[in-house]
Write a protein that holds these residues in place. Structure first.
Motif, PDB file in Angstrom:
ATOM      1  N   ASP A   1      25.922 -12.216   3.282  1.00  0.00           N
ATOM      2  CA  ASP A   1      25.743 -13.205   2.198  1.00  0.00           C
ATOM      3  C   ASP A   1      26.612 -12.527   0.971  1.00  0.00           C
ATOM      4  OD1 ASP A   1      24.939 -15.514   1.054  1.00  0.00           O
ATOM      5  OD2 ASP A   1      24.157 -14.160  -0.424  1.00  0.00           O
ATOM      6  N   LEU A   2      26.478 -11.336   0.858  1.00  0.00           N
ATOM      7  CA  LEU A   2      27.303 -10.632  -0.365  1.00  0.00           C
ATOM      8  C   LEU A   2      28.706 -10.720  -0.058  1.00  0.00           C
ATOM      9  CD1 LEU A   2      27.303  -9.077  -2.996  1.00  0.00           C
ATOM     10  CD2 LEU A   2      27.384  -6.983  -1.366  1.00  0.00           C
ATOM     11  N   ALA A   3      29.173 -10.272   1.042  1.00  0.00           N
ATOM     12  CA  ALA A   3      30.701 -10.555   1.399  1.00  0.00           C
ATOM     13  C   ALA A   3      31.311 -11.861   1.237  1.00  0.00           C
ATOM     14  CB  ALA A   3      30.881  -9.719   2.844  1.00  0.00           C
ATOM     15  N   HIS A   4      30.337 -12.890   1.855  1.00  0.00           N
ATOM     16  CA  HIS A   4      30.803 -14.224   1.810  1.00  0.00           C
ATOM     17  C   HIS A   4      30.814 -14.631   0.225  1.00  0.00           C
ATOM     18  CE1 HIS A   4      30.976 -15.640   5.835  1.00  0.00           C
ATOM     19  NE2 HIS A   4      29.797 -15.150   6.011  1.00  0.00           N
ATOM     20  N   ARG A   5      29.919 -14.452  -0.878  1.00  0.00           N
ATOM     21  CA  ARG A   5      30.107 -14.596  -2.047  1.00  0.00           C
ATOM     22  C   ARG A   5      31.224 -13.911  -2.592  1.00  0.00           C
ATOM     23  NH1 ARG A   5      25.773 -12.646  -5.155  1.00  0.00           N
ATOM     24  NH2 ARG A   5      24.657 -11.645  -3.325  1.00  0.00           N
ATOM     25  N   VAL A   6      31.761 -12.847  -2.363  1.00  0.00           N
ATOM     26  CA  VAL A   6      32.924 -12.258  -2.835  1.00  0.00           C
ATOM     27  C   VAL A   6      34.055 -12.850  -2.249  1.00  0.00           C
ATOM     28  CG1 VAL A   6      34.198 -10.212  -2.869  1.00  0.00           C
ATOM     29  CG2 VAL A   6      31.708  -9.991  -3.034  1.00  0.00           C
ATOM     30  N   GLN A   7      33.908 -13.478  -1.055  1.00  0.00           N
ATOM     31  CA  GLN A   7      35.187 -14.088  -0.704  1.00  0.00           C
ATOM     32  C   GLN A   7      35.114 -15.520  -1.080  1.00  0.00           C
ATOM     33  OE1 GLN A   7      33.622 -13.336   3.877  1.00  0.00           O
ATOM     34  NE2 GLN A   7      35.737 -13.169   4.039  1.00  0.00           N
ATOM     35  N   ASP A   8      34.246 -15.915  -1.385  1.00  0.00           N
ATOM     36  CA  ASP A   8      34.269 -17.394  -2.174  1.00  0.00           C
ATOM     37  C   ASP A   8      35.136 -17.059  -3.482  1.00  0.00           C
ATOM     38  OD1 ASP A   8      32.835 -18.252  -0.259  1.00  0.00           O
ATOM     39  OD2 ASP A   8      30.921 -18.430  -1.195  1.00  0.00           O
ATOM     40  N   VAL A   9      34.878 -15.919  -4.175  1.00  0.00           N
ATOM     41  CA  VAL A   9      35.447 -15.795  -5.397  1.00  0.00           C
ATOM     42  C   VAL A   9      37.164 -15.628  -4.966  1.00  0.00           C
ATOM     43  CG1 VAL A   9      35.644 -14.263  -7.515  1.00  0.00           C
ATOM     44  CG2 VAL A   9      33.407 -14.905  -6.517  1.00  0.00           C
ATOM     45  N   ILE A  10      37.298 -14.841  -4.193  1.00  0.00           N
ATOM     46  CA  ILE A  10      38.831 -14.441  -3.894  1.00  0.00           C
ATOM     47  C   ILE A  10      39.452 -15.639  -3.324  1.00  0.00           C
ATOM     48  CG2 ILE A  10      40.114 -12.911  -2.573  1.00  0.00           C
ATOM     49  CD1 ILE A  10      38.192 -10.752  -2.510  1.00  0.00           C
ATOM     50  N   ASP A  11      38.904 -16.478  -2.503  1.00  0.00           N
ATOM     51  CA  ASP A  11      39.359 -17.558  -1.990  1.00  0.00           C
ATOM     52  C   ASP A  11      40.090 -18.566  -3.117  1.00  0.00           C
ATOM     53  OD1 ASP A  11      38.968 -16.560   0.466  1.00  0.00           O
ATOM     54  OD2 ASP A  11      37.417 -18.083   0.897  1.00  0.00           O
ATOM     55  N   VAL A  12      39.477 -18.620  -4.133  1.00  0.00           N
ATOM     56  CA  VAL A  12      39.587 -19.657  -5.103  1.00  0.00           C
ATOM     57  C   VAL A  12      40.609 -18.967  -6.049  1.00  0.00           C
ATOM     58  CG1 VAL A  12      38.792 -21.031  -7.037  1.00  0.00           C
ATOM     59  CG2 VAL A  12      37.348 -20.770  -5.102  1.00  0.00           C
ATOM     60  N   GLN A  13      40.333 -17.681  -6.479  1.00  0.00           N
ATOM     61  CA  GLN A  13      41.338 -17.048  -7.546  1.00  0.00           C
ATOM     62  C   GLN A  13      42.094 -15.919  -6.940  1.00  0.00           C
ATOM     63  OE1 GLN A  13      38.779 -15.634 -10.792  1.00  0.00           O
ATOM     64  NE2 GLN A  13      37.068 -17.056 -10.013  1.00  0.00           N
ATOM     65  N   TYR A  14      42.719 -16.165  -5.679  1.00  0.00           N
ATOM     66  CA  TYR A  14      43.343 -15.414  -4.781  1.00  0.00           C
ATOM     67  C   TYR A  14      44.729 -14.989  -5.506  1.00  0.00           C
ATOM     68  CZ  TYR A  14      46.706 -18.818  -3.149  1.00  0.00           C
ATOM     69  OH  TYR A  14      47.411 -19.877  -3.202  1.00  0.00           O
ATOM     70  N   ALA A  15      45.246 -15.832  -6.419  1.00  0.00           N
ATOM     71  CA  ALA A  15      46.835 -15.516  -7.181  1.00  0.00           C
ATOM     72  C   ALA A  15      46.357 -14.943  -8.475  1.00  0.00           C
ATOM     73  CB  ALA A  15      47.327 -17.020  -7.450  1.00  0.00           C
ATOM     74  N   GLU A  16      45.112 -14.686  -9.054  1.00  0.00           N
ATOM     75  CA  GLU A  16      44.773 -13.761 -10.259  1.00  0.00           C
ATOM     76  C   GLU A  16      44.615 -12.480 -10.018  1.00  0.00           C
ATOM     77  OE1 GLU A  16      41.682 -16.086 -11.902  1.00  0.00           O
ATOM     78  OE2 GLU A  16      42.278 -18.098 -11.373  1.00  0.00           O
ATOM     79  N   ARG A  17      44.639 -11.815 -11.031  1.00  0.00           N
ATOM     80  CA  ARG A  17      44.169 -10.466 -11.093  1.00  0.00           C
ATOM     81  C   ARG A  17      42.547 -10.251 -11.116  1.00  0.00           C
ATOM     82  NH1 ARG A  17      42.956  -6.451 -14.817  1.00  0.00           N
ATOM     83  NH2 ARG A  17      43.507  -4.334 -14.187  1.00  0.00           N
ATOM     84  N   LEU A  18      42.163  -9.610 -10.023  1.00  0.00           N
ATOM     85  CA  LEU A  18      40.757  -9.390  -9.758  1.00  0.00           C
ATOM     86  C   LEU A  18      40.450  -8.106  -9.701  1.00  0.00           C
ATOM     87  CD1 LEU A  18      40.348 -12.149  -7.220  1.00  0.00           C
ATOM     88  CD2 LEU A  18      39.459 -12.553  -9.332  1.00  0.00           C
ATOM     89  N   PRO A  19      40.221  -7.565 -10.844  1.00  0.00           N
ATOM     90  CA  PRO A  19      39.744  -5.846 -10.736  1.00  0.00           C
ATOM     91  C   PRO A  19      38.390  -5.889 -10.258  1.00  0.00           C
ATOM     92  CG  PRO A  19      40.287  -6.620 -13.061  1.00  0.00           C
ATOM     93  CD  PRO A  19      40.392  -7.928 -12.215  1.00  0.00           C
ATOM     94  N   LEU A  20      38.262  -4.868  -9.017  1.00  0.00           N
ATOM     95  CA  LEU A  20      36.970  -4.514  -8.474  1.00  0.00           C
ATOM     96  C   LEU A  20      35.803  -4.407  -9.366  1.00  0.00           C
ATOM     97  CD1 LEU A  20      36.025  -3.801  -5.671  1.00  0.00           C
ATOM     98  CD2 LEU A  20      36.053  -1.417  -6.528  1.00  0.00           C
ATOM     99  N   SER A  21      36.007  -4.220 -10.650  1.00  0.00           N
ATOM    100  CA  SER A  21      34.772  -4.195 -11.560  1.00  0.00           C
ATOM    101  C   SER A  21      34.179  -5.611 -11.902  1.00  0.00           C
ATOM    102  CB  SER A  21      35.182  -3.340 -12.817  1.00  0.00           C
ATOM    103  OG  SER A  21      36.267  -4.169 -13.385  1.00  0.00           O
ATOM    104  N   ASP A  22      35.327  -6.479 -12.150  1.00  0.00           N
ATOM    105  CA  ASP A  22      34.896  -7.897 -12.243  1.00  0.00           C
ATOM    106  C   ASP A  22      34.100  -8.569 -10.959  1.00  0.00           C
ATOM    107  OD1 ASP A  22      35.976  -7.516 -14.758  1.00  0.00           O
ATOM    108  OD2 ASP A  22      37.469  -8.881 -14.538  1.00  0.00           O
ATOM    109  N   LEU A  23      34.715  -8.307  -9.810  1.00  0.00           N
ATOM    110  CA  LEU A  23      33.993  -8.544  -8.719  1.00  0.00           C
ATOM    111  C   LEU A  23      32.664  -8.473  -8.510  1.00  0.00           C
ATOM    112  CD1 LEU A  23      37.110  -8.659  -5.920  1.00  0.00           C
ATOM    113  CD2 LEU A  23      35.969 -11.063  -6.933  1.00  0.00           C
ATOM    114  N   ALA A  24      32.578  -6.802  -8.755  1.00  0.00           N
ATOM    115  CA  ALA A  24      31.111  -6.489  -8.782  1.00  0.00           C
ATOM    116  C   ALA A  24      30.177  -6.988  -9.723  1.00  0.00           C
ATOM    117  CB  ALA A  24      31.257  -4.937  -8.954  1.00  0.00           C
ATOM    118  N   GLY A  25      30.771  -7.367 -10.744  1.00  0.00           N
ATOM    119  CA  GLY A  25      29.735  -7.816 -11.708  1.00  0.00           C
ATOM    120  C   GLY A  25      29.524  -9.285 -11.474  1.00  0.00           C
ATOM    121  N   GLN A  26      30.375 -10.067 -10.822  1.00  0.00           N
ATOM    122  CA  GLN A  26      30.037 -11.403 -10.442  1.00  0.00           C
ATOM    123  C   GLN A  26      28.870 -11.579  -9.354  1.00  0.00           C
ATOM    124  OE1 GLN A  26      32.969 -14.493 -10.330  1.00  0.00           O
ATOM    125  NE2 GLN A  26      34.650 -12.782 -10.820  1.00  0.00           N
TER     126      GLN A  26
END
Length: 309
Positions: free
Chosen positions: A214-239
């Motif tokens: 579930d955790l990996a799916h939630r991260v993928q949900d974020v990346i799928d929508v924002q793949y063209a943006e800068r996504l620091p690992l710290s921001d993903l972890a915080g989300q």
């Protein structure tokens, strides 16, 4: 927006999974807000399935438009009967819907109904492996494609049968509502979203969704929508509320990729699509989030999945 109507044509001895698999996929898509409406029609009000469960169906067809889909699930058929169990009225409806710009699909031996309606002539098609020789001989004006899950040719979609009806439905959801929608449906159904028909159906969103984290799916949900943006690992972890180390470990175990590699793969696929439609490499690179075209050229030159530079 009017929901897309999916009309299932039920015939005697219909296989439950040929029907239930795609019906569940489209119903799940509707539950998730993607706008589908299902109808079940037959030439008699009660249809006995191959598994002995009686089903109730409508005799009157609903109003359908070119954006709607007709699906003919397969029936019990160790060998095919001389004539498919659909009457001339149903055959004409299949022809008319396709002629109006609509799509017609089959699962397993349902391809026999499409062939009897003349919809396989001049087109590629597939069916269950036990029936390929018989249907290839019966409909020589079409081209049998063997050992694939489904084939799409000029709004005629045929699948191998049984569980492959789910793959067919997920593909159609992806085409109609986007790959992310199909990934959400597959996740909800707890199925591996293959999408690999006879053509290259290599969506990274789906190829790396065949896990249960579930955790990996939630991260993928974020990346799928924002793949063209800068996504620091710290921001993903915080989300998602975990440490960077935990995120990287769980995500890599589940998908086989780091979050950055996954994001780069999405960017590359989108860029390849744009380039294939006439966009320059430089413009495609900017559109998908690269600062310049050098990284895109580097990723395109690799023969395996992209890795971080």
């Amino acid at each position: 927006m009017r929901p897309t109507r999916i009309v299932f044509v039920l015939v005697p001895k219909v296989h439950l999974l040929d029907l239930a698999g795609p019906a569940q996929a489209f119903t799940t898509a509707n539950d998730l807000g993607y706008g589908y409406e299902l109808s079940y029609v037959a030439e008699s009000e009660e249809v006995m399935t191959a598994q002995g469960v009686p089903l109730r169906a409508q005799l009157d067809w609903p109003e359908i438009e070119p954006t709607d889909l007709i699906v003919v699930p397969g029936w019990r058929s160790p060998s095919l009967s001389p004539v498919p169990p659909i009457g001339p009225e149903v055959r004409q409806r299949l022809r008319d819907h396709h002629a109006s710009g609509g799509s017609v699909a089959s699962v397993c031996s349902g391809a026999d109904a499409l062939g009897a309606s003349g919809l396989l002539d001049g087109r590629r098609f597939t069916t269950h492996h036990d029936l390929t020789d018989e249907l290839a001989a019966r409909y020589p004006r079409g081209t049998m494609v063997r050992d694939v899950l489904y084939v799409v040719d000029d709004r005629i979609i045929t699948s191998a049968g049984i569980a492959s009806g789910i793959d067919l439905a997920l593909h159609l959801v992806a085409v109609d509502r986007g790959a992310e929608a199909a990934a959400r449906v597959a996740r909800q159904m707890v199925v591996y979203a293959r999408r690999n028909g006879d053509e290259l159906q290599e969506s990274a969103m789906l190829r790396h969704r065949g896990h249960l984290s579930d955790l990996a799916h939630r991260v993928q949900d974020v990346i799928d929508v924002q793949y063209a943006e800068r996504l620091p690992l710290s921001d993903l972890a915080g989300q998602v509320g975990v440490s960077e180390r935990t995120l990287t470990r769980i995500f890599t175990t589940a998908t086989g990729l780091t979050p950055l590699r996954y994001q780069q793969l999405l960017r590359l696929e989108r860029a390849e699509h744009l380039i294939g439609h006439g966009t320059t490499i430089e413009a495609a690179a900017r559109t998908v989030g690269f600062e310049d075209a050098r990284m895109l050229r580097r990723l395109r030159s690799r023969t395996t999945e992209p890795v971080a530079g």
